[in-house]
Design a protein around this motif. Sequence first.
Motif, short mmCIF file in Angstrom:
data_model
loop_
_atom_site.label_atom_id
_atom_site.label_comp_id
_atom_site.label_asym_id
_atom_site.label_seq_id
_atom_site.Cartn_x
_atom_site.Cartn_y
_atom_site.Cartn_z
N SER A 125 6.81 32.81 -30.21
CA SER A 125 5.88 31.99 -30.99
C SER A 125 4.49 31.95 -30.36
N TYR A 126 4.42 31.96 -29.03
CA TYR A 126 3.14 31.91 -28.31
C TYR A 126 3.08 33.10 -27.35
N PRO A 127 2.69 34.27 -27.82
CA PRO A 127 2.75 35.47 -26.96
C PRO A 127 1.76 35.45 -25.81
N HIS A 128 0.68 34.65 -25.88
CA HIS A 128 -0.33 34.64 -24.83
C HIS A 128 -0.15 33.47 -23.86
N LEU A 129 0.93 32.75 -23.96
CA LEU A 129 1.12 31.56 -23.14
C LEU A 129 1.30 31.94 -21.67
N PRO A 130 0.62 31.27 -20.73
CA PRO A 130 0.82 31.56 -19.30
C PRO A 130 2.26 31.32 -18.87
N THR A 131 2.65 31.99 -17.79
CA THR A 131 4.04 31.93 -17.35
C THR A 131 4.44 30.52 -16.94
N ARG A 132 3.59 29.85 -16.19
CA ARG A 132 3.93 28.49 -15.75
C ARG A 132 4.06 27.53 -16.93
N LEU A 293 -2.98 29.23 -26.94
CA LEU A 293 -2.16 28.52 -27.92
C LEU A 293 -2.17 29.20 -29.28
N THR A 294 -2.56 30.46 -29.32
CA THR A 294 -2.47 31.21 -30.58
C THR A 294 -1.00 31.39 -30.95
N ARG A 295 -0.62 30.88 -32.10
CA ARG A 295 0.78 30.87 -32.51
C ARG A 295 1.04 31.93 -33.56
N GLN A 296 2.15 32.60 -33.38
CA GLN A 296 2.59 33.59 -34.36
C GLN A 296 3.09 32.87 -35.60
N PRO A 297 2.75 33.33 -36.79
CA PRO A 297 3.28 32.69 -38.01
C PRO A 297 4.80 32.67 -38.00
N PRO A 298 5.41 31.59 -38.46
CA PRO A 298 6.88 31.48 -38.39
C PRO A 298 7.62 32.62 -39.08
N HIS A 299 7.06 33.15 -40.19
CA HIS A 299 7.77 34.22 -40.90
C HIS A 299 7.64 35.57 -40.20
N LEU A 300 6.80 35.65 -39.19
CA LEU A 300 6.64 36.89 -38.44
C LEU A 300 7.30 36.85 -37.07
N VAL A 301 7.90 35.71 -36.72
CA VAL A 301 8.55 35.58 -35.42
C VAL A 301 9.87 36.34 -35.42
N VAL A 326 12.20 43.82 -35.43
CA VAL A 326 10.93 44.49 -35.14
C VAL A 326 10.27 43.72 -34.00
N PRO A 327 10.23 44.28 -32.80
CA PRO A 327 9.66 43.53 -31.67
C PRO A 327 8.18 43.27 -31.88
N GLY A 328 7.76 42.09 -31.52
CA GLY A 328 6.35 41.75 -31.63
C GLY A 328 5.54 42.30 -30.48
N GLU A 329 4.24 42.22 -30.63
CA GLU A 329 3.36 42.71 -29.58
C GLU A 329 3.41 41.77 -28.38
N ILE A 330 3.46 42.36 -27.21
CA ILE A 330 3.48 41.58 -25.98
C ILE A 330 2.06 41.13 -25.65
N GLY A 331 1.88 39.85 -25.49
CA GLY A 331 0.55 39.33 -25.16
C GLY A 331 0.15 39.66 -23.74
N ASP A 332 -1.15 39.73 -23.52
CA ASP A 332 -1.64 39.98 -22.17
C ASP A 332 -1.36 38.80 -21.27
N THR A 333 -1.07 39.11 -20.02
CA THR A 333 -0.80 38.04 -19.06
C THR A 333 -2.08 37.27 -18.76
N GLU A 334 -1.89 36.04 -18.29
CA GLU A 334 -3.05 35.22 -17.99
C GLU A 334 -3.79 35.76 -16.77
N VAL A 335 -5.05 35.41 -16.67
CA VAL A 335 -5.87 35.86 -15.55
C VAL A 335 -5.60 34.98 -14.35
N LEU A 336 -5.20 35.60 -13.25
CA LEU A 336 -5.00 34.89 -11.99
C LEU A 336 -6.28 35.00 -11.20
N TYR A 337 -6.98 33.92 -11.06
CA TYR A 337 -8.29 33.95 -10.43
C TYR A 337 -8.31 33.03 -9.23
#
Length: 360
Positions: A125-132, A293-301, A326-337
């Motif tokens: 649902s949230y592919p860009h969510l940070p790991t923590r 917090l970009t959320r994938q539409p429920p019908h595409l999850v 159909v696997p969704g696109e993997i979001g980029d990992t968060e920036v560790l700065y």
Amino acid sequence: MGYAQKRLASTAAKLASVSTSHLKIFPPSEAVVSGTSKTHFFDTQGWAATTPPPPTALTAFAHRIGLGSTLTSPAVIQQACTHPSFLALHARHYPQEPVPATNANLATLGNSLLGLFATEHVNASYPHLPTRVLKAAVSAYVGPTTCAGIAKEMGATPLLRWHRTPNTPTRPAVLHPDALSSVPRALTALVYQHRSLLTARKFAHKFFLSRTVDLRSMIKFRDPKLALLETVTKFGRERPISRLLKETGRFSNSPVYVVGIYSGSAKLGEGFGSSLKMAEFRAAEDSLLRLYLTRQPPHLVQLPTSTFPGGLGNIFEAQGSEAAYVPGEIGDTEVLYGSSGRTGVRAPGRRSTEEDVEES
């Protein structure tokens, strides 16, 4: 009626799990005081805790949570409501009787299943969510506190059989929320054993994952301006620029500034504050939150567990057709700065300075 019998009756009336209608003898023989005895003590709390709930209460509980056709045996439901800490209390009062079945293995299996369902649901649902934040969201959905609250909503409190144990060097103390949280986990495992993995997932989505969790409050930034700068660079966009959009009361005691952050002509975020620095901080934070917090539409999850067959049995024995996945696109990992000191080596955890931002 003596004092022991009166206290026994009052205790039984307070506890909904103790019903005198299904007992063979009431009051029990150990509660009856003979005329020759001088001192007699009867533990009403211990007797009420070791007395099993009536089968009608177990059956009603299964139908109340929608598992009446799945869990047809009251003994199975009683096992799901029996915590391993109850064994010590049962052995102390009834040393000659067989050891009752507990939900130790069921709770372990159910905990793994709930973690699996919650992780794939949040990650899809949230592919860009940070790991923590992903880990915190999973705990908020299926953690011990949530499981204990759901068990209370189900009405499992009167059916729970457990015993409070103190803290020891080898194991932590067992409190009422800890024992209560094992009931929904055990029920999830029973649904998986008696039906299938997909049915257990529906059960988890109905009671756990359908709830609203505030993910926004779980995301915190030490330096959102630096994090936004490196995130924009990672995506190959133009350098973010802060622009003053609106202001009022600059020369008063309560000014308000509205700042927007742009990358080229695209507006990334907006924030307000009583100073330009505060408004710029909130605008950078709002830009990062819009990304994470970009959320994938429920019908595409698409959930990975959809690849398992929907027939009865475990994942190794179930038969049936597999659903299309159909696997969704993997979001980029968060920036560790982090920030660099005089050595020029970045050390995560230190706050950045203006010179570090200009150099980067």
